[in-house]
Write a protein that holds these residues in place. Sequence first.
Motif, short mmCIF file in Angstrom:
data_model
loop_
_atom_site.label_atom_id
_atom_site.label_comp_id
_atom_site.label_asym_id
_atom_site.label_seq_id
_atom_site.Cartn_x
_atom_site.Cartn_y
_atom_site.Cartn_z
N LEU A 146 72.29 27.13 54.59
CA LEU A 146 73.07 27.19 55.82
C LEU A 146 74.34 26.36 55.71
O LEU A 146 75.44 26.81 56.07
N ARG A 147 74.19 25.15 55.21
CA ARG A 147 75.36 24.27 55.07
C ARG A 147 76.38 24.87 54.11
O ARG A 147 77.60 24.79 54.35
N ALA A 148 75.89 25.45 53.02
CA ALA A 148 76.81 26.06 52.05
C ALA A 148 77.58 27.22 52.68
O ALA A 148 78.79 27.37 52.46
N VAL A 249 75.72 24.65 63.10
CA VAL A 249 74.95 24.88 61.88
C VAL A 249 74.40 23.57 61.32
O VAL A 249 73.26 23.51 60.84
N GLU A 250 75.19 22.51 61.40
CA GLU A 250 74.71 21.21 60.91
C GLU A 250 73.52 20.72 61.74
O GLU A 250 72.54 20.22 61.19
N ASP A 251 73.60 20.87 63.06
CA ASP A 251 72.47 20.48 63.92
C ASP A 251 71.22 21.30 63.58
O ASP A 251 70.10 20.77 63.55
N GLU A 265 66.14 20.92 71.49
CA GLU A 265 67.57 21.23 71.51
C GLU A 265 67.87 22.57 70.87
O GLU A 265 68.92 23.18 71.14
N MET A 266 66.96 23.08 70.06
CA MET A 266 67.17 24.37 69.41
C MET A 266 66.79 25.54 70.32
O MET A 266 67.00 26.70 69.95
N THR A 267 66.20 25.25 71.46
CA THR A 267 65.87 26.33 72.39
C THR A 267 66.77 26.34 73.61
O THR A 267 66.60 27.17 74.51
#
Length: 271
Positions: A146-148, A249-251, A265-267
């Motif tokens: 994801l980070r890439a 994306v970082e979170d 926090e992801m929902t």
Amino acid sequence: MTSPRRAATVLVGVLLGAGVAGPAWADDGATVFCLGHQRSRLVDTAVMLGLVDRVGADEVRPRSAPATTRLTLEKWRSDEGGDFDQACEALIASVQLEKSGRAPGPGPLQNVLTLLVPLVAGSLLTWLIGLQMAVFTGRQSLAAALRASARLLRNEAEALVLALTDQKGGTTPSTDRLWRARADLVTQLEQVRALRGGWTVPRKVADKLYDKSFLERFAVAKFRSGSDEARAAAEKAAMDAVQEITQDVEDMSLALQRPFRRHPEMTGATS
């Protein structure tokens, strides 16, 4: 053919060994057995159990009685019935063990369980640890991917904005590389959605990437016409949109790296 006395003795032993109270005649059978030819062994058993001291061929002194006390086995049974029964039951159990040809100890089932339970528990623990490591490693890899992808999107956006703000450039720069980077990031987001079906953030980030407002931020007209202030504002708006996505994306990547925690926090809604 088995004698009646032996049959009664065996029955009493079975009842005592099974922990089941027998009828009154079985108790009488035990008494007859212990006070018959087993008198000397009964005294030996009582001495080993610490109930009495031997003071004669078949006379005893209870440990709690005065030193001059001498009781016949019949009198001992009458005065100390509980101790007598304990010694008699122990004697019968000992005789049964002798006849069975084995020493007291755990049965075959208990032996099997003694071996299997630690083995199964150890295997289960190893499997659980392996499962946790597999989950942890898989999500670490997805977080890195994801980070890439987010880094590639940012790099392509910066390169496109630089080309758009180049007033000497005679040709219109292509957005193909940026759109390919966007598609790569969306593919990674779909993997997160498949893995964490309850998370809403991956879908919302993908929606941002394909939203009309995001696409319009890289329109050539915003960079090739107007004042320097307008071009600077267009550059800032484009990179702010990319920065917002890369932060989301970082979170998400940090949450993936902590797979055994809750991530409310992801929902929820993204910023």
